[in-house]
Design a protein around this motif. Structure first.
Motif, PDB file in Angstrom:
ATOM      1  N   TYR A  61       0.835  -1.203   0.000  1.00 30.28           N
ATOM      2  CA  TYR A  61       0.000   0.000   0.000  1.00 30.28           C
ATOM      3  C   TYR A  61       0.864   1.246   0.000  1.00 30.28           C
ATOM      4  CZ  TYR A  61      -3.981  -2.997   1.273  1.00 30.28           C
ATOM      5  OH  TYR A  61      -4.953  -3.958   1.290  1.00 30.28           O
ATOM      6  N   LYS A  62       1.914   1.260   0.819  1.00 31.60           N
ATOM      7  CA  LYS A  62       2.802   2.428   0.879  1.00 31.60           C
ATOM      8  C   LYS A  62       3.539   2.624  -0.439  1.00 31.60           C
ATOM      9  CE  LYS A  62       3.442   2.501   5.840  1.00 31.60           C
ATOM     10  NZ  LYS A  62       4.388   2.402   6.953  1.00 31.60           N
ATOM     11  N   LEU A  63       3.928   1.519  -1.049  1.00 33.37           N
ATOM     12  CA  LEU A  63       4.601   1.597  -2.350  1.00 33.37           C
ATOM     13  C   LEU A  63       3.695   2.260  -3.378  1.00 33.37           C
ATOM     14  CD1 LEU A  63       6.938   0.782  -4.295  1.00 33.37           C
ATOM     15  CD2 LEU A  63       5.714  -1.357  -4.611  1.00 33.37           C
ATOM     16  N   PHE A  64       2.455   1.804  -3.447  1.00 38.36           N
ATOM     17  CA  PHE A  64       1.514   2.397  -4.396  1.00 38.36           C
ATOM     18  C   PHE A  64       1.237   3.856  -4.052  1.00 38.36           C
ATOM     19  CE2 PHE A  64       0.474  -1.902  -5.810  1.00 38.36           C
ATOM     20  CZ  PHE A  64       0.374  -1.681  -7.167  1.00 38.36           C
ATOM     21  N   LEU A  65       1.103   4.154  -2.779  1.00 43.33           N
ATOM     22  CA  LEU A  65       0.835   5.529  -2.367  1.00 43.33           C
ATOM     23  C   LEU A  65       1.972   6.448  -2.794  1.00 43.33           C
ATOM     24  CD1 LEU A  65      -0.949   7.539  -0.875  1.00 43.33           C
ATOM     25  CD2 LEU A  65       0.187   6.868   1.234  1.00 43.33           C
ATOM     26  N   ASN A  66       3.191   5.997  -2.632  1.00 39.32           N
ATOM     27  CA  ASN A  66       4.355   6.815  -2.975  1.00 39.32           C
ATOM     28  C   ASN A  66       4.564   6.971  -4.473  1.00 39.32           C
ATOM     29  OD1 ASN A  66       5.055   7.306  -0.301  1.00 39.32           O
ATOM     30  ND2 ASN A  66       6.291   5.474  -0.174  1.00 39.32           N
ATOM     31  N   THR A  67       4.075   6.025  -5.252  1.00 33.48           N
ATOM     32  CA  THR A  67       4.364   6.066  -6.688  1.00 33.48           C
ATOM     33  C   THR A  67       3.152   6.341  -7.567  1.00 33.48           C
ATOM     34  OG1 THR A  67       4.097   3.676  -6.880  1.00 33.48           O
ATOM     35  CG2 THR A  67       6.318   4.490  -6.469  1.00 33.48           C
ATOM     36  N   ILE A  68       1.964   6.273  -7.015  1.00 35.41           N
ATOM     37  CA  ILE A  68       0.754   6.391  -7.840  1.00 35.41           C
ATOM     38  C   ILE A  68       0.693   7.722  -8.590  1.00 35.41           C
ATOM     39  CG2 ILE A  68      -0.766   7.283  -6.041  1.00 35.41           C
ATOM     40  CD1 ILE A  68      -2.946   5.477  -7.177  1.00 35.41           C
ATOM     41  N   SER A  69       1.159   8.771  -7.975  1.00 34.44           N
ATOM     42  CA  SER A  69       1.089  10.079  -8.626  1.00 34.44           C
ATOM     43  C   SER A  69       2.038  10.174  -9.817  1.00 34.44           C
ATOM     44  CB  SER A  69       1.396  11.186  -7.622  1.00 34.44           C
ATOM     45  OG  SER A  69       2.721  11.060  -7.146  1.00 34.44           O
ATOM     46  N   LYS A  70       3.031   9.301  -9.865  1.00 39.58           N
ATOM     47  CA  LYS A  70       4.016   9.343 -10.935  1.00 39.58           C
ATOM     48  C   LYS A  70       3.701   8.350 -12.050  1.00 39.58           C
ATOM     49  CE  LYS A  70       7.385  10.505  -7.453  1.00 39.58           C
ATOM     50  NZ  LYS A  70       8.416   9.977  -6.604  1.00 39.58           N
ATOM     51  N   MET A  71       2.709   7.510 -11.833  1.00 37.51           N
ATOM     52  CA  MET A  71       2.397   6.457 -12.800  1.00 37.51           C
ATOM     53  C   MET A  71       1.328   6.914 -13.784  1.00 37.51           C
ATOM     54  SD  MET A  71       2.039   3.155 -10.342  1.00 37.51           S
ATOM     55  CE  MET A  71       3.196   1.862 -10.647  1.00 37.51           C
ATOM     56  N   ASN A  72       1.518   6.548 -15.039  1.00 34.65           N
ATOM     57  CA  ASN A  72       0.420   6.734 -15.987  1.00 34.65           C
ATOM     58  C   ASN A  72      -0.482   5.503 -15.878  1.00 34.65           C
ATOM     59  OD1 ASN A  72       1.360   4.643 -17.739  1.00 34.65           O
ATOM     60  ND2 ASN A  72       2.742   6.090 -18.745  1.00 34.65           N
ATOM     61  N   ASP A  73      -1.587   5.517 -16.569  1.00 32.81           N
ATOM     62  CA  ASP A  73      -2.565   4.431 -16.448  1.00 32.81           C
ATOM     63  C   ASP A  73      -1.978   3.079 -16.852  1.00 32.81           C
ATOM     64  OD1 ASP A  73      -4.491   6.142 -15.467  1.00 32.81           O
ATOM     65  OD2 ASP A  73      -5.449   6.451 -17.417  1.00 32.81           O
ATOM     66  N   ASN A  74      -1.156   3.062 -17.881  1.00 30.43           N
ATOM     67  CA  ASN A  74      -0.556   1.812 -18.344  1.00 30.43           C
ATOM     68  C   ASN A  74       0.395   1.240 -17.285  1.00 30.43           C
ATOM     69  OD1 ASN A  74      -0.126  -0.251 -20.246  1.00 30.43           O
ATOM     70  ND2 ASN A  74       1.767   0.757 -20.925  1.00 30.43           N
ATOM     71  N   GLU A  75       1.218   2.092 -16.707  1.00 32.83           N
ATOM     72  CA  GLU A  75       2.142   1.645 -15.664  1.00 32.83           C
ATOM     73  C   GLU A  75       1.383   1.127 -14.447  1.00 32.83           C
ATOM     74  OE1 GLU A  75       5.928   4.608 -16.421  1.00 32.83           O
ATOM     75  OE2 GLU A  75       4.177   5.363 -15.342  1.00 32.83           O
ATOM     76  N   LEU A  76       0.320   1.812 -14.085  1.00 29.27           N
ATOM     77  CA  LEU A  76      -0.487   1.385 -12.948  1.00 29.27           C
ATOM     78  C   LEU A  76      -1.125   0.033 -13.228  1.00 29.27           C
ATOM     79  CD1 LEU A  76      -1.650   1.961 -10.164  1.00 29.27           C
ATOM     80  CD2 LEU A  76      -3.464   3.276 -11.268  1.00 29.27           C
ATOM     81  N   GLU A  77      -1.621  -0.161 -14.428  1.00 30.19           N
ATOM     82  CA  GLU A  77      -2.230  -1.436 -14.795  1.00 30.19           C
ATOM     83  C   GLU A  77      -1.215  -2.572 -14.692  1.00 30.19           C
ATOM     84  OE1 GLU A  77      -4.206  -3.540 -18.710  1.00 30.19           O
ATOM     85  OE2 GLU A  77      -4.316  -1.366 -18.544  1.00 30.19           O
ATOM     86  N   LYS A 104      -8.363  11.680  -4.182  1.00 30.36           N
ATOM     87  CA  LYS A 104      -7.749  12.733  -3.368  1.00 30.36           C
ATOM     88  C   LYS A 104      -6.794  13.571  -4.218  1.00 30.36           C
ATOM     89  CE  LYS A 104      -7.645  10.319   1.074  1.00 30.36           C
ATOM     90  NZ  LYS A 104      -6.728   9.699   2.073  1.00 30.36           N
ATOM     91  N   MET A 105      -6.011  12.906  -5.077  1.00 24.06           N
ATOM     92  CA  MET A 105      -5.051  13.626  -5.915  1.00 24.06           C
ATOM     93  C   MET A 105      -5.760  14.501  -6.939  1.00 24.06           C
ATOM     94  SD  MET A 105      -1.839  11.060  -6.566  1.00 24.06           S
ATOM     95  CE  MET A 105      -2.819   9.740  -7.244  1.00 24.06           C
ATOM     96  N   ASN A 106      -6.888  14.045  -7.449  1.00 25.17           N
ATOM     97  CA  ASN A 106      -7.618  14.812  -8.446  1.00 25.17           C
ATOM     98  C   ASN A 106      -8.263  16.058  -7.852  1.00 25.17           C
ATOM     99  OD1 ASN A 106      -6.966  13.080 -10.530  1.00 25.17           O
ATOM    100  ND2 ASN A 106      -8.779  11.826 -10.253  1.00 25.17           N
ATOM    101  N   LYS A 107      -8.525  16.040  -6.559  1.00 24.50           N
ATOM    102  CA  LYS A 107      -9.121  17.202  -5.886  1.00 24.50           C
ATOM    103  C   LYS A 107      -8.103  18.304  -5.666  1.00 24.50           C
ATOM    104  CE  LYS A 107     -12.846  14.861  -3.469  1.00 24.50           C
ATOM    105  NZ  LYS A 107     -13.429  14.548  -2.159  1.00 24.50           N
ATOM    106  N   GLN A 108      -6.835  17.942  -5.640  1.00 22.65           N
ATOM    107  CA  GLN A 108      -5.783  18.939  -5.360  1.00 22.65           C
ATOM    108  C   GLN A 108      -5.444  19.765  -6.556  1.00 22.65           C
ATOM    109  OE1 GLN A 108      -2.514  16.673  -3.789  1.00 22.65           O
ATOM    110  NE2 GLN A 108      -3.539  16.329  -1.853  1.00 22.65           N
TER     111      GLN A 108
END
Length: 55
Positions: A7-23, A51-55
């Motif tokens: 969970y922490k890994l995804f939290l730290n990297t999710i903002s840097k990932m595009n949809d393909n990388e996340l998939e 949350k990120m989209n609200k910022q």
């Protein structure tokens, strides 16, 4: 690697990932997690992306 670490890994990297990388990352996570934990991870990511989209 335990679920909290994932969970922490995804939290730290999710903002840097595009949809393909996340998939691709989710495909790998699905292999490592139980179905229940994978579903929790998906919900977690959905909340964090909102949350990120609200910022």
């Amino acid at each position: 690697m335990n679920n909290e670490m994932l969970y922490k890994l995804f939290l730290n990297t999710i903002s840097k990932m595009n949809d393909n990388e996340l998939e691709n990352a989710l495909k790998k996570a699905k292999e490592m997690l139980s179905e229940n934990d994978y579903d929790k991870l998906l919900k977690f990511i959905e909340i964090e992306k909102a949350k990120m989209n609200k910022q």
